[in-house]
Design a protein around this motif. Structure first.
Motif, PDB file in Angstrom:
ATOM      1  N   PHE A   1       0.835  -1.208   0.000  1.00 27.26           N
ATOM      2  CA  PHE A   1       0.000   0.000   0.000  1.00 27.26           C
ATOM      3  C   PHE A   1       0.867   1.255   0.000  1.00 27.26           C
ATOM      4  CE2 PHE A   1      -2.770  -3.223   1.944  1.00 27.26           C
ATOM      5  CZ  PHE A   1      -3.810  -3.199   1.020  1.00 27.26           C
ATOM      6  N   LEU A   2       1.962   1.229   0.772  1.00 24.66           N
ATOM      7  CA  LEU A   2       2.904   2.350   0.745  1.00 24.66           C
ATOM      8  C   LEU A   2       3.538   2.496  -0.635  1.00 24.66           C
ATOM      9  CD1 LEU A   2       4.819   2.080   4.136  1.00 24.66           C
ATOM     10  CD2 LEU A   2       3.245   3.867   3.436  1.00 24.66           C
TER      11      LEU A   2
ATOM     12  N   TRP B   1       7.088   3.808  -9.584  1.00 28.28           N
ATOM     13  CA  TRP B   1       6.938   2.432  -9.108  1.00 28.28           C
ATOM     14  C   TRP B   1       8.310   1.773  -8.992  1.00 28.28           C
ATOM     15  CZ3 TRP B   1       2.973  -0.316  -7.185  1.00 28.28           C
ATOM     16  CH2 TRP B   1       3.139  -1.689  -7.079  1.00 28.28           C
ATOM     17  N   GLU B   2       9.154   1.958 -10.001  1.00 33.00           N
ATOM     18  CA  GLU B   2      10.499   1.376  -9.974  1.00 33.00           C
ATOM     19  C   GLU B   2      11.306   1.918  -8.806  1.00 33.00           C
ATOM     20  OE1 GLU B   2      12.555  -1.106 -11.432  1.00 33.00           O
ATOM     21  OE2 GLU B   2      10.537  -1.538 -12.073  1.00 33.00           O
ATOM     22  N   MET B   3      11.259   3.228  -8.589  1.00 36.41           N
ATOM     23  CA  MET B   3      12.000   3.826  -7.491  1.00 36.41           C
ATOM     24  C   MET B   3      11.422   3.367  -6.148  1.00 36.41           C
ATOM     25  SD  MET B   3      13.071   7.767  -6.615  1.00 36.41           S
ATOM     26  CE  MET B   3      11.903   8.370  -7.727  1.00 36.41           C
ATOM     27  N   GLY B   4      10.125   3.210  -6.092  1.00 34.58           N
ATOM     28  CA  GLY B   4       9.463   2.784  -4.862  1.00 34.58           C
ATOM     29  C   GLY B   4       9.853   1.388  -4.427  1.00 34.58           C
ATOM     30  N   ARG B   5      10.244   0.553  -5.381  1.00 33.47           N
ATOM     31  CA  ARG B   5      10.705  -0.797  -5.030  1.00 33.47           C
ATOM     32  C   ARG B   5      11.808  -0.756  -3.990  1.00 33.47           C
ATOM     33  NH1 ARG B   5      12.004  -4.350 -10.298  1.00 33.47           N
ATOM     34  NH2 ARG B   5      13.561  -5.094  -8.855  1.00 33.47           N
ATOM     35  N   TRP B   6      12.663   0.237  -4.096  1.00 33.32           N
ATOM     36  CA  TRP B   6      13.808   0.315  -3.190  1.00 33.32           C
ATOM     37  C   TRP B   6      13.567   1.274  -2.041  1.00 33.32           C
ATOM     38  CZ3 TRP B   6      16.143  -3.827  -3.923  1.00 33.32           C
ATOM     39  CH2 TRP B   6      16.172  -4.400  -5.196  1.00 33.32           C
ATOM     40  N   LEU B   7      12.552   2.101  -2.147  1.00 38.92           N
ATOM     41  CA  LEU B   7      12.212   2.996  -1.060  1.00 38.92           C
ATOM     42  C   LEU B   7      11.420   2.278   0.025  1.00 38.92           C
ATOM     43  CD1 LEU B   7      12.258   5.958  -0.070  1.00 38.92           C
ATOM     44  CD2 LEU B   7      10.019   6.194  -1.146  1.00 38.92           C
ATOM     45  N   VAL B   8      10.592   1.341  -0.378  1.00 38.60           N
ATOM     46  CA  VAL B   8       9.721   0.634   0.562  1.00 38.60           C
ATOM     47  C   VAL B   8      10.509  -0.128   1.634  1.00 38.60           C
ATOM     48  CG1 VAL B   8       8.043  -1.244   0.706  1.00 38.60           C
ATOM     49  CG2 VAL B   8       7.712   0.587  -0.923  1.00 38.60           C
TER      50      VAL B   8
ATOM     51  N   ALA C   1      14.920  -5.233   8.243  1.00 31.78           N
ATOM     52  CA  ALA C   1      14.799  -4.340   7.092  1.00 31.78           C
ATOM     53  C   ALA C   1      15.959  -4.512   6.103  1.00 31.78           C
ATOM     54  CB  ALA C   1      14.719  -2.894   7.557  1.00 31.78           C
ATOM     55  N   LEU C   2      17.146  -4.833   6.605  1.00 30.87           N
ATOM     56  CA  LEU C   2      18.290  -5.037   5.717  1.00 30.87           C
ATOM     57  C   LEU C   2      18.270  -6.398   5.025  1.00 30.87           C
ATOM     58  CD1 LEU C   2      21.342  -3.527   7.618  1.00 30.87           C
ATOM     59  CD2 LEU C   2      20.358  -2.750   5.475  1.00 30.87           C
ATOM     60  N   VAL C   3      17.781  -7.418   5.713  1.00 34.52           N
ATOM     61  CA  VAL C   3      17.803  -8.770   5.160  1.00 34.52           C
ATOM     62  C   VAL C   3      16.607  -9.037   4.245  1.00 34.52           C
ATOM     63  CG1 VAL C   3      17.699 -11.215   5.818  1.00 34.52           C
ATOM     64  CG2 VAL C   3      19.208  -9.670   7.031  1.00 34.52           C
ATOM     65  N   ALA C   4      15.491  -8.379   4.471  1.00 37.76           N
ATOM     66  CA  ALA C   4      14.277  -8.638   3.687  1.00 37.76           C
ATOM     67  C   ALA C   4      14.469  -8.461   2.182  1.00 37.76           C
ATOM     68  CB  ALA C   4      13.132  -7.774   4.196  1.00 37.76           C
ATOM     69  N   PRO C   5      15.203  -7.453   1.702  1.00 38.84           N
ATOM     70  CA  PRO C   5      15.403  -7.371   0.249  1.00 38.84           C
ATOM     71  C   PRO C   5      16.131  -8.580  -0.348  1.00 38.84           C
ATOM     72  CG  PRO C   5      15.843  -5.249   1.220  1.00 38.84           C
ATOM     73  CD  PRO C   5      15.658  -6.226   2.362  1.00 38.84           C
ATOM     74  N   LEU C   6      16.938  -9.268   0.460  1.00 35.21           N
ATOM     75  CA  LEU C   6      17.585 -10.486  -0.036  1.00 35.21           C
ATOM     76  C   LEU C   6      16.562 -11.587  -0.316  1.00 35.21           C
ATOM     77  CD1 LEU C   6      20.671 -10.597   2.354  1.00 35.21           C
ATOM     78  CD2 LEU C   6      20.575  -9.752   0.004  1.00 35.21           C
ATOM     79  N   PHE C   7      15.444 -11.529   0.373  1.00 33.12           N
ATOM     80  CA  PHE C   7      14.355 -12.461   0.107  1.00 33.12           C
ATOM     81  C   PHE C   7      13.399 -11.907  -0.953  1.00 33.12           C
ATOM     82  CE2 PHE C   7      15.622 -13.754   4.412  1.00 33.12           C
ATOM     83  CZ  PHE C   7      15.777 -15.116   4.216  1.00 33.12           C
ATOM     84  N   LEU C   8      13.270 -10.592  -1.012  1.00 36.47           N
ATOM     85  CA  LEU C   8      12.339  -9.970  -1.961  1.00 36.47           C
ATOM     86  C   LEU C   8      12.782 -10.113  -3.411  1.00 36.47           C
ATOM     87  CD1 LEU C   8      11.267  -6.620  -0.288  1.00 36.47           C
ATOM     88  CD2 LEU C   8       9.773  -8.428  -1.078  1.00 36.47           C
ATOM     89  N   VAL C   9      14.038  -9.855  -3.685  1.00 32.06           N
ATOM     90  CA  VAL C   9      14.513  -9.834  -5.065  1.00 32.06           C
ATOM     91  C   VAL C   9      14.311 -11.186  -5.765  1.00 32.06           C
ATOM     92  CG1 VAL C   9      16.541  -9.504  -6.527  1.00 32.06           C
ATOM     93  CG2 VAL C   9      16.048  -7.881  -4.701  1.00 32.06           C
ATOM     94  N   PRO C  10      14.669 -12.312  -5.155  1.00 33.38           N
ATOM     95  CA  PRO C  10      14.392 -13.581  -5.844  1.00 33.38           C
ATOM     96  C   PRO C  10      12.894 -13.815  -6.071  1.00 33.38           C
ATOM     97  CG  PRO C  10      15.931 -13.947  -4.051  1.00 33.38           C
ATOM     98  CD  PRO C  10      15.451 -12.545  -3.937  1.00 33.38           C
ATOM     99  N   LEU C  11      12.065 -13.422  -5.122  1.00 33.16           N
ATOM    100  CA  LEU C  11      10.623 -13.582  -5.311  1.00 33.16           C
ATOM    101  C   LEU C  11      10.127 -12.700  -6.452  1.00 33.16           C
ATOM    102  CD1 LEU C  11       9.361 -13.771  -1.618  1.00 33.16           C
ATOM    103  CD2 LEU C  11       9.524 -15.627  -3.274  1.00 33.16           C
ATOM    104  N   TRP C  12      10.652 -11.481  -6.561  1.00 29.62           N
ATOM    105  CA  TRP C  12      10.280 -10.608  -7.667  1.00 29.62           C
ATOM    106  C   TRP C  12      10.709 -11.217  -8.992  1.00 29.62           C
ATOM    107  CZ3 TRP C  12      12.404  -5.473  -5.283  1.00 29.62           C
ATOM    108  CH2 TRP C  12      11.470  -4.955  -4.390  1.00 29.62           C
TER     109      TRP C  12
ATOM    110  N   GLY D   1       0.972   3.945  -3.008  1.00 32.77           N
ATOM    111  CA  GLY D   1       0.793   5.357  -2.682  1.00 32.77           C
ATOM    112  C   GLY D   1       1.956   6.198  -3.167  1.00 32.77           C
ATOM    113  N   TRP D   2       3.176   5.672  -3.003  1.00 28.20           N
ATOM    114  CA  TRP D   2       4.361   6.379  -3.485  1.00 28.20           C
ATOM    115  C   TRP D   2       4.296   6.546  -5.005  1.00 28.20           C
ATOM    116  CZ3 TRP D   2       8.398   9.281  -2.387  1.00 28.20           C
ATOM    117  CH2 TRP D   2       9.431   9.367  -3.316  1.00 28.20           C
ATOM    118  N   ALA D   3       3.892   5.503  -5.721  1.00 27.51           N
ATOM    119  CA  ALA D   3       3.816   5.579  -7.178  1.00 27.51           C
ATOM    120  C   ALA D   3       2.739   6.572  -7.618  1.00 27.51           C
ATOM    121  CB  ALA D   3       3.543   4.197  -7.754  1.00 27.51           C
TER     122      ALA D   3
END
Length: 153
Positions: free
Chosen positions: A31-32, A62-69, A89-100, A35-37
């Motif tokens: 949702f954030l 939307w692209e910039m928001g991927r890394w802001l969220v 917050a630091l480790v979650a993107p390591l899980f997010l990127v493969p899922l994306w 909203g950012w996009a």
């Protein structure tokens, strides 16, 4: 030896709460992101249509928001008493990127809702006092999920 105050839950007792709260934060983050996009496209120059046509400003935001969220997740996790919040917050993107990547980008429905999976996995892996076995089991479960996504797509 447990040096905590009497009546306060131990780290092991707080682990399920930590995982659930991280999942709630993960559910709130799309949702954030949206909203950012919307804000980014509303503030963009309307005469400028980019590579994506008239949706260009929205797509760029939307692209910039991927890394802001993930940055915005840190105070949200801290507010909901997931400690230490910055680890998650630091480790979650390591899980997010493969899922994306496995869900054909962050725009698809699973790509947007992947935060609901990534933040609980990050909370499990970064839990204070978690054993190597628990961390390894969490990573193995995540890799199993990625394998199932890769085979289904």
């Amino acid at each position: 030896m447990d040096l905590s105050k009497p009546g306060t839950p131990s780290v092991a007792q707080r682990l399920p709460e930590r995982v659930v709260v991280a999942g709630v934060v993960g559910a709130f983050l799309p949702f954030l992101h949206f909203g950012w996009a919307l804000l980014g496209s509303a503030l963009a120059d309307p005469s400028r249509c980019g590579h994506f046509g008239c949706l260009g400003p929205f797509a760029e935001a939307w692209e910039m928001g991927r890394w802001l969220v993930p940055v915005l997740a840190w105070p949200l996790l801290g507010l909901l008493r997931v400690r230490p919040a910055w680890h998650v917050a630091l480790v979650a993107p390591l899980f997010l990127v493969p899922l994306w990547e496995l869900s054909a980008g962050p725009v698809g429905l699973f790509g947007v809702l992947s935060t609901v999976l990534a933040y609980p996995f990050a909370a499990l892996v970064t839990a204070p006092g978690a054993s190597r076995r628990q961390r390894g089991l969490s990573v193995a479960l995540f890799l199993l999920l990625c394998g199932a996504l890769a085979l289904s797509g």
